[in-house]
Enzyme design. Structure first.
Site, PDB file in Angstrom:
ATOM      1  N   THR A  20       0.843  -1.202   0.000  1.00 57.11           N
ATOM      2  CA  THR A  20       0.000   0.000   0.000  1.00 57.11           C
ATOM      3  C   THR A  20       0.873   1.243   0.000  1.00 57.11           C
ATOM      4  OG1 THR A  20      -1.763   1.224   1.114  1.00 57.11           O
ATOM      5  CG2 THR A  20      -0.194   0.094   2.535  1.00 57.11           C
ATOM      6  N   ASN A  22      -0.742   4.018   1.096  1.00 59.29           N
ATOM      7  CA  ASN A  22      -1.554   4.815   2.022  1.00 59.29           C
ATOM      8  C   ASN A  22      -0.906   4.750   3.418  1.00 59.29           C
ATOM      9  OD1 ASN A  22      -3.476   5.553   3.977  1.00 59.29           O
ATOM     10  ND2 ASN A  22      -5.183   5.017   2.634  1.00 59.29           N
ATOM     11  N   ALA A  23      -0.293   5.879   3.834  1.00 60.71           N
ATOM     12  CA  ALA A  23       0.468   5.903   5.085  1.00 60.71           C
ATOM     13  C   ALA A  23      -0.408   5.584   6.295  1.00 60.71           C
ATOM     14  CB  ALA A  23       1.128   7.266   5.260  1.00 60.71           C
ATOM     15  N   LYS A  25      -2.903   3.493   6.403  1.00 59.98           N
ATOM     16  CA  LYS A  25      -3.107   2.042   6.469  1.00 59.98           C
ATOM     17  C   LYS A  25      -1.883   1.364   7.077  1.00 59.98           C
ATOM     18  CE  LYS A  25      -6.022   1.047   2.449  1.00 59.98           C
ATOM     19  NZ  LYS A  25      -6.001   0.289   1.181  1.00 59.98           N
ATOM     20  N   ASP A  86      -7.940  -4.125   0.029  1.00 57.11           N
ATOM     21  CA  ASP A  86      -8.737  -3.175  -0.729  1.00 57.11           C
ATOM     22  C   ASP A  86      -9.953  -2.925   0.130  1.00 57.11           C
ATOM     23  OD1 ASP A  86      -8.996  -1.490  -3.004  1.00 57.11           O
ATOM     24  OD2 ASP A  86     -10.671  -2.723  -3.652  1.00 57.11           O
ATOM     25  N   PHE A 174      -8.985   8.478   8.640  1.00 57.00           N
ATOM     26  CA  PHE A 174      -8.807   9.049   7.302  1.00 57.00           C
ATOM     27  C   PHE A 174     -10.083   8.774   6.494  1.00 57.00           C
ATOM     28  CE2 PHE A 174      -8.149   5.227   4.621  1.00 57.00           C
ATOM     29  CZ  PHE A 174      -7.998   4.270   5.603  1.00 57.00           C
ATOM     30  N   GLY A 175     -10.048   9.152   5.229  1.00 54.51           N
ATOM     31  CA  GLY A 175     -11.139   8.812   4.311  1.00 54.51           C
ATOM     32  C   GLY A 175     -12.508   9.254   4.816  1.00 54.51           C
ATOM     33  N   ASP A 177     -14.027   8.266   7.533  1.00 55.27           N
ATOM     34  CA  ASP A 177     -14.206   8.090   8.985  1.00 55.27           C
ATOM     35  C   ASP A 177     -15.070   9.182   9.624  1.00 55.27           C
ATOM     36  OD1 ASP A 177     -12.920   5.668   9.602  1.00 55.27           O
ATOM     37  OD2 ASP A 177     -10.948   6.614   9.593  1.00 55.27           O
TER      38      ASP A 177
HETATM   39  P1  ITT Z   1      -3.818   1.578  -1.456  1.00 60.53           P
HETATM   40  O1  ITT Z   1      -4.581   1.121  -2.664  1.00 60.53           O
HETATM   41  O2  ITT Z   1      -2.423   2.049  -1.767  1.00 60.53           O
HETATM   42  O3  ITT Z   1      -3.819   0.575  -0.336  1.00 60.53           O
HETATM   43  P2  ITT Z   1      -5.953   3.547  -1.104  1.00 60.53           P
HETATM   44  O4  ITT Z   1      -6.142   4.706  -0.174  1.00 60.53           O
HETATM   45  O5  ITT Z   1      -6.130   3.794  -2.565  1.00 60.53           O
HETATM   46  O6  ITT Z   1      -4.524   2.888  -0.804  1.00 60.53           O
HETATM   47  P3  ITT Z   1      -8.126   1.646  -1.271  1.00 60.53           P
HETATM   48  O7  ITT Z   1      -7.931   1.414  -2.712  1.00 60.53           O
HETATM   49  O8  ITT Z   1      -8.325   0.467  -0.382  1.00 60.53           O
HETATM   50  O9  ITT Z   1      -6.908   2.432  -0.598  1.00 60.53           O
HETATM   51  O10 ITT Z   1      -9.324   2.680  -1.112  1.00 60.53           O
HETATM   52  C1  ITT Z   1      -9.885   2.819   0.083  1.00 60.53           C
HETATM   53  C2  ITT Z   1     -10.700   4.097   0.151  1.00 60.53           C
HETATM   54  O11 ITT Z   1     -11.869   3.773   0.915  1.00 60.53           O
HETATM   55  C3  ITT Z   1      -9.917   5.128   0.957  1.00 60.53           C
HETATM   56  O12 ITT Z   1      -9.299   6.083   0.133  1.00 60.53           O
HETATM   57  C4  ITT Z   1     -11.012   5.741   1.806  1.00 60.53           C
HETATM   58  O13 ITT Z   1     -11.640   6.770   1.103  1.00 60.53           O
HETATM   59  C5  ITT Z   1     -12.010   4.600   2.014  1.00 60.53           C
HETATM   60  N1  ITT Z   1     -11.683   3.846   3.253  1.00 60.53           N
HETATM   61  C6  ITT Z   1     -11.159   2.595   3.350  1.00 60.53           C
HETATM   62  N2  ITT Z   1     -10.939   2.241   4.620  1.00 60.53           N
HETATM   63  C7  ITT Z   1     -11.328   3.302   5.356  1.00 60.53           C
HETATM   64  C8  ITT Z   1     -11.316   3.570   6.739  1.00 60.53           C
HETATM   65  O14 ITT Z   1     -10.838   2.706   7.628  1.00 60.53           O
HETATM   66  N3  ITT Z   1     -11.766   4.745   7.143  1.00 60.53           N
HETATM   67  C9  ITT Z   1     -12.222   5.637   6.270  1.00 60.53           C
HETATM   68  N4  ITT Z   1     -12.252   5.490   4.948  1.00 60.53           N
HETATM   69  C10 ITT Z   1     -11.803   4.315   4.483  1.00 60.53           C
END
Ligand code: ITT
Length: 220
Positions: A20, A22-23, A25, A86, A174-175, A177
């Site tokens: 990943t 995503n820091a 994660k 994912d 993040f995201g 949340d």
């Molecule tokens: P990688 O593919 O590099 O792992 P990414 O951020 O693109 O990183 P994903 O493809 O899994 O990760 O997309 C996940 C998206 O879903 C993320 O950008 C958030 O918007 C949302 N998401 C996933 N898990 C979340 C969480 O625990 N809390 C909040 N939003 C989340």
């Protein structure tokens, strides 16, 4: 002994690569997997150790397919076991969307990090402005994959349910949340401490299930 060079992978290499960029994660997973990594004596490393490995195109049709795509590509490129997830937000009234498109829901490819997260959740809240509270059910979904260099693969899923708020609340995580009101709680996911979130989150559940596979396949 032949000189295999500084980057050669040996059978004593105990690194496990997390696929990943995503820091957030990486931080969550290091915490979730701390116990099992100590047990199986594996060191978790991020993709920053392998800057030459290109990002894989996430063109799968499900969370599980995309998690496997990412883990397979990284295991093949590094010769090391790889973990990937994912994940996304699945909104009931939208038939499961944004789903696998959660990270790019706003279409703002020019934005990154928190600015992109904010654009995604602002659009979602605007789309749902007229939806009554009883129809705002949603949940995070996570598919976690483990792939070994020989192609052995395992995938586990986790879910984290709640309802969508009308405005963002909380600074953790993040995201999406800040807009998921946690089921059975008065707080959003962004108002939970990292430990509280990991204990009940989709990612916590999926990776704790995958810990059994790590022990079975990679334990000493
Ligand atoms: P990688 O593919 O590099 O792992 P990414 O951020 O693109 O990183 P994903 O493809 O899994 O990760 O997309 C996940 C998206 O879903 C993320 O950008 C958030 O918007 C949302 N998401 C996933 N898990 C979340 C969480 O625990 N809390 C909040 N939003 C989340």
């Amino acid at each position: 002994m032949p000189d295999d060079g500084p980057d050669a992978v040996t059978s004593t290499d105990r690194r496990l690569v997390l696929a990943t960029r995503n820091a957030h994660k990486v931080v969550e997973l290091a915490e979730i997997l701390a116990d099992v990594l100590a047990q199986v004596r594996l060191e978790l490393v991020g993709m920053d150790v392998f800057p030459e490995v290109a990002d894989v195109v996430e063109d799968g049709a499900s969370f599980a397919a995309n998690a496997l795509l990412k883990a397979r590509a990284v295991a093949a490129a590094t010769g090391l076991p790889a973990l990937a997830d994912d994940s996304g937000l699945s909104v009931d009234i939208l038939g499961g969307s944004p789903g696998i498109f959660s990270a790019r829901w706003s279409g703002r490819a020019d934005l990154t990090g928190t600015a992109k997260d904010r654009a995604n959740l602002d659009l979602l809240l605007a789309q749902l402005a007229d939806v009554r509270d009883e129809h705002r059910g949603a949940g995070f979904v996570c598919a976690a994959a483990l792939v070994l260099p020989d192609g052995t693969a395992r995938v586990r899923e986790g879910h984290f349910r709640g309802t969508l708020t009308r405005s963002p609340r909380g600074d953790n995580g993040f995201g999406y949340d800040p807009i998921l009101l946690v089921e059975g709680d008065t707080r959003t996911s962004a108002e939970l401490s990292p430990a509280e979130k990991n204990a009940i989150s989709h990612r916590g559940k999926a990776f704790r299930a995958l810990a059994g596979d790590l022990r079975e396949l990679l334990g000493p």
